[in-house]
Write an enzyme that holds these catalytic residues in place. Structure first.
Site, PDB file in Angstrom:
ATOM      1  N   ARG A  35       3.680  26.497  36.940  1.00 51.15           N
ATOM      2  CA  ARG A  35       2.452  27.531  36.826  1.00 51.15           C
ATOM      3  C   ARG A  35       2.922  28.751  37.894  1.00 51.15           C
ATOM      4  O   ARG A  35       2.131  29.850  37.850  1.00 51.15           O
ATOM      5  CB  ARG A  35       1.039  26.859  37.526  1.00 51.15           C
ATOM      6  CG  ARG A  35       0.532  26.156  36.343  1.00 51.15           C
ATOM      7  CD  ARG A  35      -0.775  25.146  36.808  1.00 51.15           C
ATOM      8  NE  ARG A  35      -1.497  24.689  35.641  1.00 51.15           N
ATOM      9  CZ  ARG A  35      -2.593  23.709  35.676  1.00 51.15           C
ATOM     10  NH1 ARG A  35      -2.981  23.569  36.847  1.00 51.15           N
ATOM     11  NH2 ARG A  35      -2.999  23.644  34.486  1.00 51.15           N
ATOM     12  N   LYS A 197      -7.443   8.556  22.181  1.00 51.21           N
ATOM     13  CA  LYS A 197      -8.584   8.435  21.433  1.00 51.21           C
ATOM     14  C   LYS A 197      -9.090   9.643  20.857  1.00 51.21           C
ATOM     15  O   LYS A 197      -8.979  10.766  20.882  1.00 51.21           O
ATOM     16  CB  LYS A 197      -9.890   8.236  22.656  1.00 51.21           C
ATOM     17  CG  LYS A 197      -9.462   7.009  23.341  1.00 51.21           C
ATOM     18  CD  LYS A 197     -10.746   6.891  24.538  1.00 51.21           C
ATOM     19  CE  LYS A 197     -10.452   5.515  25.292  1.00 51.21           C
ATOM     20  NZ  LYS A 197     -11.713   5.524  26.180  1.00 51.21           N
ATOM     21  N   GLY A 353      -3.004  18.665  25.918  1.00 50.98           N
ATOM     22  CA  GLY A 353      -3.056  17.248  25.716  1.00 50.98           C
ATOM     23  C   GLY A 353      -1.596  16.758  26.361  1.00 50.98           C
ATOM     24  O   GLY A 353      -0.906  17.643  27.030  1.00 50.98           O
ATOM     25  N   GLY A 376      -7.384  21.557  29.934  1.00 50.82           N
ATOM     26  CA  GLY A 376      -8.696  21.627  29.575  1.00 50.82           C
ATOM     27  C   GLY A 376      -8.975  23.020  28.676  1.00 50.82           C
ATOM     28  O   GLY A 376      -9.654  22.959  28.049  1.00 50.82           O
TER      29      GLY A 376
HETATM   30  P1  AMP Z   1      -4.185  12.658  25.345  1.00 48.17           P
HETATM   31  O1  AMP Z   1      -4.168  12.954  26.804  1.00 48.17           O
HETATM   32  O2  AMP Z   1      -5.568  12.584  24.761  1.00 48.17           O
HETATM   33  O3  AMP Z   1      -3.209  13.423  24.856  1.00 48.17           O
HETATM   34  O4  AMP Z   1      -3.529  11.044  25.398  1.00 48.17           O
HETATM   35  C1  AMP Z   1      -2.231  10.771  25.702  1.00 48.17           C
HETATM   36  C2  AMP Z   1      -2.175   9.175  25.759  1.00 48.17           C
HETATM   37  O5  AMP Z   1      -2.317   8.504  24.672  1.00 48.17           O
HETATM   38  C3  AMP Z   1      -0.788   9.028  26.563  1.00 48.17           C
HETATM   39  O6  AMP Z   1      -0.679   8.513  27.748  1.00 48.17           O
HETATM   40  C4  AMP Z   1      -0.107   7.961  25.450  1.00 48.17           C
HETATM   41  O7  AMP Z   1       0.443   6.514  26.182  1.00 48.17           O
HETATM   42  C5  AMP Z   1      -1.438   7.583  24.979  1.00 48.17           C
HETATM   43  N1  AMP Z   1      -1.070   7.100  23.602  1.00 48.17           N
HETATM   44  C6  AMP Z   1      -0.416   7.600  22.571  1.00 48.17           C
HETATM   45  N2  AMP Z   1      -0.425   6.388  21.575  1.00 48.17           N
HETATM   46  C7  AMP Z   1      -0.885   5.563  21.967  1.00 48.17           C
HETATM   47  C8  AMP Z   1      -1.153   4.052  21.174  1.00 48.17           C
HETATM   48  N3  AMP Z   1      -0.797   3.679  20.152  1.00 48.17           N
HETATM   49  N4  AMP Z   1      -1.784   3.171  21.982  1.00 48.17           N
HETATM   50  C9  AMP Z   1      -2.455   3.394  23.215  1.00 48.17           C
HETATM   51  N5  AMP Z   1      -2.199   4.750  23.858  1.00 48.17           N
HETATM   52  C10 AMP Z   1      -1.399   5.512  23.143  1.00 48.17           C
END
Ligand code: AMP
Length: 395
Positions: A35, A197, A353, A376
């Site tokens: 940053r 999620k 993400g 964010g």
């Molecule tokens: P995000 O911050 O929404 O991009 O989510 C990222 C997180 O999703 C990471 O920490 C990954 O470990 C998790 N993730 C990715 N694939 C899976 C999976 N198949 N099962 C559980 N967690 C997952």
């Protein structure tokens, strides 16, 4: 859009809102300088014009002005990255701070203490913003990471610079990158949405369905889509209450002519562990007690094919638990496919993400067209929301 490149800062004091909210280790050393480096072009532009800079930022979420959140810890690092010895003010709006900025000469830089040592900052207090405004002749917002907040230093303050405000070069390039993906994009446009999620990405999916030709869905969120269609996903991550929504998304995509690509196979594990036993399984036939933690080889190949044929690519969220080497292959393969497409002329944006962390971990950053600096804020832009920090400059 007026940026710092459109103005001449000769003999001007630029009050620049930067995002120096950087991670520190237990000895208060900066762990990741991304940053600070990202703010450098704007600062150097002002100095090269013959102006001076008053930099203001927050660091973390202090409650009682704890020392651990002092921006004092980063002075040396900022000085070495900018190649200029940075002066420091122990407060933001007191007499000493104003004296320090008042004495600033062309070519000099003053860094103010953590804005969030004042509760007026996050409250968007007008009197506080007015005091801050006294530091500069021109206001520049280059803090993309906080552009989605209507705080004193990010949006309220612009009232005091009706004709002297502009976008910093970082903030401008973040906005341009999103526009390249969602508005002026070259087709075919492919978005890859992964991560844990569905619930945290629904806003993004709904907004981009209007703009993309292909949507690749990976990561934990894929299982909610598979289960909603009757698949057996074993102990994989699932959001029971989002199954109807998943079906709605599939329906909406069909209506809009968007091709959805879900994984067809997974690396299934018998526990959520680096040391788990694994096997490749069809994604809709995972045994009880087993969970899908990465996409499998056939899915990797399918995704790579779609990406290779794309001219514009958005990547948001990893397609597996990339933090564990055993389940990182899908995310690496995807990253490599995007890197190759980028080399062949596609525009690629990574942001909003954990994919940014993945890109850094696997040294793919330089192979992407643009890697966002804001989590964010990027998510909100991809959701189609107006960011207060951006609006305040445009108004
Ligand atoms: P995000 O911050 O929404 O991009 O989510 C990222 C997180 O999703 C990471 O920490 C990954 O470990 C998790 N993730 C990715 N694939 C899976 C999976 N198949 N099962 C559980 N967690 C997952």
């Amino acid at each position: 859009m007026i940026t710092a490149n459109d103005l001449n800062f000769k003999n001007k004091k630029a009050l620049i809102r930067v995002d120096f909210n950087v991670p520190l280790d237990e000895n208060f050393n900066v762990k990741d300088t991304t940053r600070i480096e990202a703010a450098k072009p704007t600062i150097i532009k002002v100095l090269e014009d013959g102006g001076s800079c008053v930099l203001m930022s927050h660091l973390g979420r202090p409650k009682n002005n704890e020392n651990e959140f002092s921006l004092r810890h980063i002075i040396e690092k900022v000085s070495s990255i900018l190649g200029v010895k940075v002066q420091f003010s122990e407060d933001c709006v007191g007499a000493l701070a104003l004296e320090a900025s008042g004495n600033l000469k062309s070519g000099q830089i003053l860094l103010l203490e953590n804005l969030r040592y004042y509760e007026e900052e996050t409250a968007g207090n007008r009197a506080f913003a007015k005091r801050l405004a006294q530091h500069g002749d021109v206001y520049v917002n280059d803090a993309f990471g906080t552009a989605h907040r209507a705080h004193a230093s990010t949006s309220v303050i612009t009232e005091f610079f009706p004709d002297n405000k502009c976008f910093g070069l970082l903030l401008a390039s973040e906005i341009v990158s999103v526009k390249k993906v969602l508005e002026d994009s070259k087709k075919p446009v492919t978005a890859i949405i992964g991560g844990a999620k569905v619930s945290s990405k629904i806003g993004v999916i709904e907004n981009i369905l209007e703009k993309v030709d292909h949507l690749i869905i990976g990561g934990g969120m894929a299982f909610t889509f598979i289960k909603a269609q009757g698949g057996e996903v074993g102990g994989s991550l699932i959001e029971e209450d989002k199954q109807a929504l998943a079906l709605e998304i599939l329906g909406a995509a069909k209506e809009k002519g968007v091709q959805i690509h879900l994984p067809v196979d997974v690396i299934a594990a018998n526990s959520f562990s680096e040391f788990a036993s694994t096997e490749v399984r069809p994604i809709d036939n995972i045994a009880q007690g087993w969970m899908g933690l990465d996409v499998g080889p056939e899915s990797n190949a399918n995704f790579a094919r779609v990406i290779a044929a794309s001219k514009t690519i958005l990547w948001n969220g990893p397609v597996g638990v990339f933090e564990m080497a055993q389940f990182a292959k899908g995310t690496i393969s995807l990253g490599n496919a995007i890197a190759e497409a980028t080399q062949n002329g596609a525009f690629s944006l990574v942001g909003g993400g954990d994919s940014v962390a993945a890109v850094k971990q696997f040294n793919l950053g330089k192979k992407m067209s643009y890697v966002s600096t804001g989590g964010g804020a990027m998510l909100e832009m991809l959701e189609g929301k107006e960011l207060p920090g951006v609006q305040a400059i445009l108004e």
